[in-house]
Design an enzyme around this catalytic site. Structure first.
Site, short mmCIF file in Angstrom:
data_model
loop_
_atom_site.label_atom_id
_atom_site.label_comp_id
_atom_site.label_asym_id
_atom_site.label_seq_id
_atom_site.Cartn_x
_atom_site.Cartn_y
_atom_site.Cartn_z
N LYS A 100 -11.45 2.40 -15.62
CA LYS A 100 -11.97 1.07 -15.28
C LYS A 100 -12.37 0.28 -16.54
O LYS A 100 -12.25 -0.94 -16.60
CB LYS A 100 -13.15 1.19 -14.31
CG LYS A 100 -12.74 1.73 -12.94
CD LYS A 100 -11.72 0.82 -12.26
CE LYS A 100 -11.40 1.22 -10.85
NZ LYS A 100 -10.44 0.32 -10.19
N ASP A 134 0.85 -1.20 0.00
CA ASP A 134 0.00 0.00 0.00
C ASP A 134 0.88 1.25 0.00
O ASP A 134 2.02 1.22 0.46
CB ASP A 134 -0.91 0.01 1.23
CG ASP A 134 -2.16 0.87 1.02
OD1 ASP A 134 -3.24 0.29 0.83
OD2 ASP A 134 -2.04 2.12 1.02
N THR A 146 -16.71 1.00 1.86
CA THR A 146 -15.28 1.20 2.10
C THR A 146 -15.02 2.70 2.29
O THR A 146 -15.86 3.53 1.92
CB THR A 146 -14.41 0.72 0.92
OG1 THR A 146 -14.62 1.61 -0.17
CG2 THR A 146 -14.74 -0.70 0.49
N TYR A 171 -12.66 8.10 -14.07
CA TYR A 171 -12.82 6.81 -13.38
C TYR A 171 -13.39 5.76 -14.35
O TYR A 171 -12.87 4.66 -14.45
CB TYR A 171 -13.75 6.98 -12.17
CG TYR A 171 -13.82 5.76 -11.27
CD1 TYR A 171 -12.75 5.43 -10.45
CD2 TYR A 171 -14.95 4.95 -11.24
CE1 TYR A 171 -12.80 4.31 -9.62
CE2 TYR A 171 -15.01 3.84 -10.42
CZ TYR A 171 -13.94 3.52 -9.60
OH TYR A 171 -13.99 2.41 -8.79
#
Ligand SMILES: NC(=O)c1ccc[n+]([C@@H]2O[C@H](COP(=O)([O-])OP(=O)(O)OC[C@H]3O[C@@H](n4cnc5c(N)ncnc54)[C@H](O)[C@@H]3O)[C@@H](O)[C@H]2O)c1
Length: 257
Positions: free
Chosen positions: A162, A38, A193, A158
């Site tokens: 994707k 990460d 999340t 985005y």
């Protein structure tokens, strides 16, 4: 721990939070040794520590997926620590809202494509050779989104990133099938999340937006990260041995309409 992924080594990018963290825990529960990578060293360490405390095997790595140098270093460190790589989960991603095309920040466009698309390409480019070296084939899972299949206004970067991940997945699947390396994409609906929670905090009237999102999922709720991790574990395991180049939609019926 024993399970479907005994003796396999997995690398999960963005493993410090949300879907990535749930995936690291689920892979470890099935017996995999997990490289939790990460951008945030603290987040990666906390997930790896929790896995170890539960009796699993994990190691934390600081890793910016937009950096080829980081990829080279991390793959070298994973090789040194575990000696092989069987499973790669290209999960790290970001999004922002309210980016209309006619006023889109160029910086935001480039950053979104760098993290969500370049980061996934680098994963194949730099981790692929270590998977191949293991000689047992492997499984690559690229985390796209329902927004890689259907669009939403204000999120062109985005959606474009994707959608590109979906096609990168298919191209890689064809190229690597003769090498025994399967490559599939996962397309989650909205998941509980920090990525989604932060957006709901940013937008005007976040509670109403959440309610609309809930209604758009036929199952009438957002997903838990573990529900996406379960699909990823399936694609990582031999149970999905005849799947490559597939788009696994895990969206509570969002795209069924
Ligand atoms: N949450 C959703 O509703 C949803 C839906 C569809 C797809 N996704 C995708 O799932 C993936 C994970 O999303 P999430 O909701 O768990 O997000 P999250 O924000 O909870 O976690 C993302 C993690 O990625 C890390 N990260 C960000 N930029 C990075 C970089 N440059 N290098 C390395 N790590 C980096 C962050 O530090 C964080 O730990 C993303 O690719 C996202 O686009 C999420």
């Amino acid at each position: 721990m024993s399970g479907r992924l005994e003796r396999r080594v997995a690398l999960v990018t963005g493993g410090g939070s949300g879907i990535g963290a749930a995936t690291c825990r689920a892979l470890a529960k099935e017996g995999a040794m997990v490289a939790v990578t990460d951008l945030s060293p603290e987040a990666a360490l906390s997930v790896a520590d929790a896995i170890q405390a539960a009796g699993g095997q994990a190691k934390a790595f600081t890793h910016d997926v937009t950096s080829p140098e980081d990829w080279e270093r991390v793959v070298g460190e994973v090789d040194a620590a575990f000696g092989r790589l069987d499973i790669l989960v290209n999960n790290a991603g970001m999004t922002t809202v309210g980016n209309e095309l006619m006023s889109h920040s160029l910086e935001n466009w480039r950053r979104t494509l760098a993290v969500n698309l370049d980061g996934v390409f680098y994963g194949h480019r730099y981790a692929g050779p270590l998977i191949l070296k293991g000689g047992r084939g492997g499984s690559v899972i690229n985390i796209s989104s329902i927004m890689g299949k259907i669009a939403t206004p204000g999120a062109a970067a985005y959606c474009a990133s994707k959608g590109a991940v979906l096609m990168l997945t298919k191209a890689a699947a064809l190229e690597w099938a003769p090498l025994g390396i399967r490559v599939n994409s996962v397309h989650p609906g909205y998941v509980e999340t920090p990525l989604v929670h932060n957006i709901l905090r940013e937008v005007e009237d976040g509670n109403a937006v959440r309610e609309t999102l809930v209604q758009q999922h036929a199952l009438g709720r957002l997903a838990e990260p573990a529900e996406i991790a379960n699909a990823i574990v399936f694609l990582a395991s031999d149970e999905s041995s005849f799947m490559t180049g597939s788009e696994m939609v895990v969206d509570g019926g969002y795209t069924a309409r």
